[in-house]
Write a protein that holds these residues in place. Structure first.
Motif, short mmCIF file in Angstrom:
data_model
loop_
_atom_site.label_atom_id
_atom_site.label_comp_id
_atom_site.label_asym_id
_atom_site.label_seq_id
_atom_site.Cartn_x
_atom_site.Cartn_y
_atom_site.Cartn_z
N MET A 1 0.72 -1.36 0.16
CA MET A 1 -0.01 0.13 -0.07
C MET A 1 0.81 1.07 -0.09
O MET A 1 0.71 2.16 -0.90
CB MET A 1 -1.00 0.01 1.20
N VAL A 3 3.71 1.54 -1.59
CA VAL A 3 3.92 1.65 -2.84
C VAL A 3 2.86 2.69 -3.66
O VAL A 3 3.32 3.33 -4.53
CB VAL A 3 4.33 0.45 -3.42
N GLN A 4 1.57 2.37 -3.36
CA GLN A 4 0.56 2.87 -4.15
C GLN A 4 0.58 4.34 -3.67
O GLN A 4 0.79 5.28 -4.44
CB GLN A 4 -0.61 2.38 -3.68
N LEU A 5 1.08 4.84 -2.52
CA LEU A 5 0.87 6.14 -2.17
C LEU A 5 2.11 7.07 -2.62
O LEU A 5 1.93 8.09 -3.14
CB LEU A 5 1.00 6.51 -0.46
N VAL A 6 3.57 6.54 -2.68
CA VAL A 6 4.61 6.97 -3.20
C VAL A 6 5.23 6.07 -4.01
O VAL A 6 6.05 5.33 -3.50
CB VAL A 6 5.53 7.55 -2.11
N PRO A 7 5.04 6.08 -5.43
CA PRO A 7 5.61 4.70 -6.03
C PRO A 7 7.21 4.84 -6.17
O PRO A 7 7.52 3.81 -6.41
CB PRO A 7 4.86 4.91 -7.45
N GLU A 8 7.71 5.89 -6.38
CA GLU A 8 9.22 5.91 -6.67
C GLU A 8 9.91 6.93 -5.89
O GLU A 8 9.47 7.84 -5.39
CB GLU A 8 9.42 6.09 -8.08
N PHE A 10 12.35 10.04 -5.35
CA PHE A 10 12.45 11.30 -5.89
C PHE A 10 13.38 12.23 -5.52
O PHE A 10 13.81 12.03 -4.31
CB PHE A 10 10.83 11.80 -6.27
N GLU A 12 13.68 16.63 -4.86
CA GLU A 12 12.83 17.74 -4.94
C GLU A 12 13.81 18.69 -5.59
O GLU A 12 14.76 19.08 -4.55
CB GLU A 12 12.26 18.05 -3.56
N GLY A 25 10.05 17.96 -15.03
CA GLY A 25 9.40 16.85 -13.54
C GLY A 25 9.36 15.59 -14.32
O GLY A 25 8.79 15.46 -15.39
N LYS A 41 13.99 10.25 -10.29
CA LYS A 41 13.08 11.16 -10.73
C LYS A 41 13.00 12.28 -10.20
O LYS A 41 12.92 12.54 -9.02
CB LYS A 41 11.64 10.52 -10.98
N ALA A 42 13.12 13.40 -10.83
CA ALA A 42 13.00 14.82 -10.15
C ALA A 42 11.55 15.28 -10.17
O ALA A 42 10.74 15.06 -10.86
CB ALA A 42 13.67 15.73 -11.52
N MET A 43 11.48 15.97 -9.06
CA MET A 43 10.39 16.66 -8.84
C MET A 43 10.38 18.07 -8.56
O MET A 43 11.13 18.49 -7.89
CB MET A 43 9.49 15.97 -7.28
N LYS A 78 11.93 -1.83 -10.89
CA LYS A 78 11.52 -0.56 -11.37
C LYS A 78 12.30 0.68 -11.08
O LYS A 78 12.20 1.74 -11.48
CB LYS A 78 10.08 -0.28 -11.00
N LYS B 42 -1.71 11.66 4.27
CA LYS B 42 -2.62 10.84 3.76
C LYS B 42 -2.99 9.55 4.56
O LYS B 42 -3.20 8.40 4.12
CB LYS B 42 -1.83 10.09 2.41
N PHE B 56 -5.33 -3.34 -4.49
CA PHE B 56 -4.39 -2.40 -4.95
C PHE B 56 -4.48 -2.00 -6.61
O PHE B 56 -4.91 -2.52 -7.52
CB PHE B 56 -3.03 -3.33 -4.93
N GLY B 57 -3.81 -0.77 -6.83
CA GLY B 57 -3.95 -0.30 -8.12
C GLY B 57 -2.64 0.53 -8.31
O GLY B 57 -1.95 0.97 -7.61
N THR B 59 0.14 2.71 -9.49
CA THR B 59 0.33 4.32 -9.51
C THR B 59 1.60 4.65 -9.99
O THR B 59 2.60 3.75 -10.08
CB THR B 59 0.34 5.18 -8.26
N PHE B 61 4.95 7.97 -10.81
CA PHE B 61 5.29 9.22 -10.28
C PHE B 61 4.80 10.24 -11.27
O PHE B 61 5.09 10.17 -12.24
CB PHE B 61 7.00 9.02 -10.40
N ASN B 63 5.24 13.75 -10.86
CA ASN B 63 5.94 15.06 -10.35
C ASN B 63 5.25 15.86 -9.21
O ASN B 63 5.01 17.20 -9.10
CB ASN B 63 6.05 16.13 -11.60
N THR B 67 -1.20 11.05 -4.97
CA THR B 67 -1.04 9.98 -5.42
C THR B 67 -1.35 9.54 -6.67
O THR B 67 -0.84 8.74 -7.29
CB THR B 67 -1.87 9.11 -4.21
#
Lengths: 111, 289
Positions: A1, A3-8, A10, A12, A25, A41-43, A78, B42, B56-57, B59, B61, B63, B67
């Motif tokens: 779960m 991973v769903q909220l913040v997948p990768e 980053f 800033e 971005g 990845k860049a935010m 990933k 969150k 689960f789904g 997601t 990134f 930027n 979510t």
């Protein structure tokens, strides 16, 4: 779960710095210090503004700590599997051995 | 799900009156979201996923700390982030909890043709009966695999047992509140006044759009004159007049036209009889002209 909220993982970076270096971005960038490199990845965000130190424009970037090596997304291949903790210096307070982790110089460039 | 404390007020696509209408005194519930104290942790997203067993789904990134771009059939509650620069140069990071607003006049209920798919309870909660659903609309999001629609239920299963919704329970800063709609409005106005008096948010206010008859979920905003800054909150939401026309007068017009047509057919038959046959038509084996 999570991973769903913040997948990768980053990094800033401020909008000004992103413009100077041609980073948008979501672009993969490489952050390197004397000790190691970190690829993520860049935010691009408005929340960080530049600082003027000794008359030179200096930027601050934000990286979530301790990320990068193991996890659901990492184990699936990933992400770049580089460690944030490799960037920071192994400097400790001589009496209490408290690490001095968070303030150090890095170079930011497109990967 | 216990229905003991919930009485149905309106049913979508339903012919006839609602069973048990107006038999008990109504008490509407409300959820207050104070965007000025939200920290974007969150916890409410997690609580909603856990309580409702949402699958689960994937997601990616995008930027942003947000979510995903908008709610999904398996993600009913989403914090929207917006970095906004004010006129005086200060930067504000605005966060708004996005989910079904439980409108007093739900547009989705008015438009839905399926009998009993969307139900509004007397306490103001707008809920889904998945078994009766036949298709999709907007905040209600469709699962493409089984064509069923899902959205925030304001935890009817918890509320009917006297508990607060899962998201309210999980909020660490206490920016989410739950109670009767009147109490929530009271709290909201007090907080807005506090912001106006003691901080430099002169435009702080309460978002409770009357275009849909008020909503079960209300917000306290730093700047109530610009609701669109908070992840595109519509300034004056209302049920479109086309939907009202379609489900109101047009329905009656359609009925009249249909019944009138049938009566006209019958009357015409009585007056003129069956279609008269002409000589040339009953010519066997001849070529048709």
């Amino acid at each position: 779960m999570n991973v769903q909220l913040v997948p990768e993982p980053f990094v800033e970076i401020s909008e000004e710095m992103a413009e100077e270096r041609g980073i948008r971005g979501g672009d993969t960038i490489k952050v390197s210090s004397i000790r190691g490199t970190y690829i993520a990845k860049a935010m691009v965000t408005k929340r960080i503004k530049h600082m003027m130190i000794d008359g030179k424009k200096t930027y601050q970037i934000g990286i979530p700590i301790h990320w990068g090596y193991r996890g659901i997304a990492e184990d699936e291949g990933k992400t770049a599997l580089t460690l944030t903790n490799q960037l920071s210096p192994t400097v400790v307070d001589p009496n209490a051995y408290t690490p001095e982790f968070k303030g150090f110089l890095v170079k930011v460039e497109k990967a | 799900m216990s229905q003991a404390a919930l009485r149905i007020q309106k049913i979508s696509g339903h012919a006839g009156s609602v069973p048990g209408e107006d038999t008990q005194r109504n008490l509407t519930v409300g959820k207050l979201i104070d965007t000025t104290t939200c920290i974007g942790c969150k916890a409410c997203e997690v609580a909603c996923m856990e309580w409702n067993d949402l699958p689960f789904g994937e997601t990616v990134f995008g930027n942003t700390y947000q979510t995903m771009p908008e709610t999904r059939w398996n993600y009913w509650n989403l914090i929207l982030f917006n970095e906004h620069e004010r006129d005086d140069g200060t930067l504000m990071w605005l966060m708004r909890k996005n989910q079904c607003m439980h409108c007093a006049e739900p547009g989705c209920l008015a438009a839905c043709p399926a009998d009993g798919a969307i139900v509004q309870y007397t306490n103001g909660i707008v809920d889904f009966q998945q078994a009766n659903c036949i298709g999709p609309f907007d905040i209600p999001k469709m699962n493409p695999k089984n064509n069923r629609v899902f959205k925030c239920t304001l935890c009817t299963d918890r509320v009917s047992e006297g508990l607060e919704p899962a998201c309210i329970k999980s909020c660490p800063t206490g920016c989410l509140h739950f109670g009767t709609k009147d109490d929530m409005l009271d709290l909201a106005h007090k907080r807005a006044k506090q912001l106006q008096d003691h901080s430099n948010f002169a435009d702080a206010g309460v978002y409770d759009p009357q275009g849909v008859g008020g909503t079960g979920v209300i917000y306290v905003l730093h700047d109530s004159t610009h609701p669109e800054l908070y992840g595109g909150l519509p300034r004056n939401p209302h049920v479109p007049w086309t939907v009202k026309l379609w489900k109101g007068p047009l329905k009656w017009l359609g009925n009249v036209a249909m019944v009138g047509g049938l009566i006209g057919l019958f009357v015409h038959y009585l007056r003129y009889g069956p279609k008269a046959r002409e000589e040339e038509d009953i010519n066997p084996g001849g070529s048709k002209s």
